[in-house]
Design a protein around this motif. Structure first.
Motif, PDB file in Angstrom:
ATOM      1  N   ARG A  30       8.791  11.009   3.921  1.00 32.34           N
ATOM      2  CA  ARG A  30       9.130  10.160   2.774  1.00 32.34           C
ATOM      3  C   ARG A  30      10.643   9.972   2.656  1.00 32.34           C
ATOM      4  O   ARG A  30      11.112   8.897   2.284  1.00 32.34           O
ATOM      5  N   GLU A  31      11.409  11.003   2.981  1.00 31.72           N
ATOM      6  CA  GLU A  31      12.869  10.904   2.901  1.00 31.72           C
ATOM      7  C   GLU A  31      13.390   9.853   3.873  1.00 31.72           C
ATOM      8  O   GLU A  31      14.199   9.004   3.504  1.00 31.72           O
ATOM      9  N   LEU A  32      12.928   9.898   5.103  1.00 32.36           N
ATOM     10  CA  LEU A  32      13.370   8.913   6.090  1.00 32.36           C
ATOM     11  C   LEU A  32      12.889   7.510   5.714  1.00 32.36           C
ATOM     12  O   LEU A  32      13.627   6.536   5.851  1.00 32.36           O
ATOM     13  N   LYS A  33      11.681   7.421   5.208  1.00 31.33           N
ATOM     14  CA  LYS A  33      11.145   6.132   4.778  1.00 31.33           C
ATOM     15  C   LYS A  33      11.972   5.567   3.615  1.00 31.33           C
ATOM     16  O   LYS A  33      12.268   4.372   3.578  1.00 31.33           O
ATOM     17  N   SER A  34      12.360   6.420   2.676  1.00 27.71           N
ATOM     18  CA  SER A  34      13.146   5.957   1.529  1.00 27.71           C
ATOM     19  C   SER A  34      14.558   5.540   1.941  1.00 27.71           C
ATOM     20  O   SER A  34      15.218   4.808   1.215  1.00 27.71           O
ATOM     21  N   ARG A  35      14.999   5.966   3.100  1.00 33.48           N
ATOM     22  CA  ARG A  35      16.318   5.600   3.603  1.00 33.48           C
ATOM     23  C   ARG A  35      16.267   4.344   4.465  1.00 33.48           C
ATOM     24  O   ARG A  35      17.232   3.993   5.131  1.00 33.48           O
ATOM     25  N   GLY A  36      15.112   3.661   4.468  1.00 31.46           N
ATOM     26  CA  GLY A  36      15.011   2.367   5.126  1.00 31.46           C
ATOM     27  C   GLY A  36      14.376   2.378   6.496  1.00 31.46           C
ATOM     28  O   GLY A  36      14.274   1.330   7.129  1.00 31.46           O
ATOM     29  N   PHE A  37      13.930   3.519   6.982  1.00 30.32           N
ATOM     30  CA  PHE A  37      13.288   3.563   8.290  1.00 30.32           C
ATOM     31  C   PHE A  37      11.826   3.183   8.160  1.00 30.32           C
ATOM     32  O   PHE A  37      11.140   3.621   7.245  1.00 30.32           O
ATOM     33  N   ASP A  38      11.355   2.351   9.085  1.00 32.53           N
ATOM     34  CA  ASP A  38       9.940   2.056   9.197  1.00 32.53           C
ATOM     35  C   ASP A  38       9.398   3.086  10.174  1.00 32.53           C
ATOM     36  O   ASP A  38       9.608   2.989  11.383  1.00 32.53           O
ATOM     37  N   MET A  39       8.727   4.083   9.664  1.00 35.66           N
ATOM     38  CA  MET A  39       8.331   5.237  10.470  1.00 35.66           C
ATOM     39  C   MET A  39       7.296   4.898  11.544  1.00 35.66           C
ATOM     40  O   MET A  39       7.186   5.606  12.527  1.00 35.66           O
ATOM     41  N   GLY A  40       6.581   3.837  11.377  1.00 26.98           N
ATOM     42  CA  GLY A  40       5.534   3.481  12.329  1.00 26.98           C
ATOM     43  C   GLY A  40       6.027   2.794  13.587  1.00 26.98           C
ATOM     44  O   GLY A  40       5.272   2.641  14.540  1.00 26.98           O
ATOM     45  N   ILE A  41       7.293   2.364  13.625  1.00 26.99           N
ATOM     46  CA  ILE A  41       7.754   1.592  14.780  1.00 26.99           C
ATOM     47  C   ILE A  41       8.708   2.351  15.692  1.00 26.99           C
ATOM     48  O   ILE A  41       9.062   1.856  16.752  1.00 26.99           O
TER      49      ILE A  41
END
Length: 188
Positions: free
Chosen positions: A153-164
């Motif tokens: 969630r932290e990386l996602k909230s920093r703008g990373f699209d975790m699935g790609i």
């Protein structure tokens, strides 16, 4: 998404420069090789922006803030770990490599928590996050699923699209396509 190195250098030393030591601006070398560092998390405060250091975007036990990731992490934590590790390693290792390694450690030894603890520490170092609610090894030993969900969630909230993956995120950044961070509790 982020200023290029020349833009950043142009503003260095001015009052409106919000550079935080240790958080360099992503840029390409003259040879086209990515020299990418973790971008700072920026919060808009009207006229200016500031770096938010120290606090995680969500709490350790807020796994249900992202139900799909919570379910994936619950049944196959190696997938979530692989996604986190690829982003934290800035593409030097793949999601599949790291996920497989974590899965083998999880199935055969008790060292998986130490392995994932290393990545939590690395993530905290990249974003200047506090070691909370307790030391990283204890977090991953006592609540490995919650720890992985929080890091995701932290990386996602920093703008990373975790699935790609890392390379696709880097490509999106180069093209100026960004995924705006989502505030906790907000639904798109």
């Amino acid at each position: 998404m982020y200023p290029t190195a020349p833009d950043h250098e142009k503003y260095a030393g001015h009052d409106h420069d919000h550079h935080v030591p240790g958080h360099e601006v992503p840029a390409l070398s003259p040879h086209g090789v990515a020299r990418v560092y973790a971008p700072p998390y920026v919060v808009s405060t009207g006229h200016s922006a500031r770096h938010v250091g120290g606090e995680w975007s969500t709490g350790l036990c807020h796994c249900c803030d992202d139900p799909p990731n919570c379910m994936i992490t619950c049944f196959c934590p190696c997938i979530t770990f692989g996604q986190i590790a690829e982003i934290v390693d800035q593409g030097s290792s793949s999601c599949a490599q790291q996920g497989t390694c974590y899965g083998i450690l999880l199935a055969t030894t008790v060292l998986a928590c130490l392995y994932s603890c290393f990545y939590r520490s690395k993530l905290r170092g990249q974003y200047d996050l506090e070691e909370s609610p307790c030391v990283d090894c204890l977090v991953h030993f006592c609540c490995p699923g919650c720890a992985l969900c929080q890091e995701y969630r932290e990386l996602k909230s920093r703008g990373f699209d975790m699935g790609i993956g890392w390379e696709a995120n880097l490509d999106r950044q180069r093209r100026g396509v960004t995924q705006a961070p989502v505030a906790p509790g907000m639904i798109r």
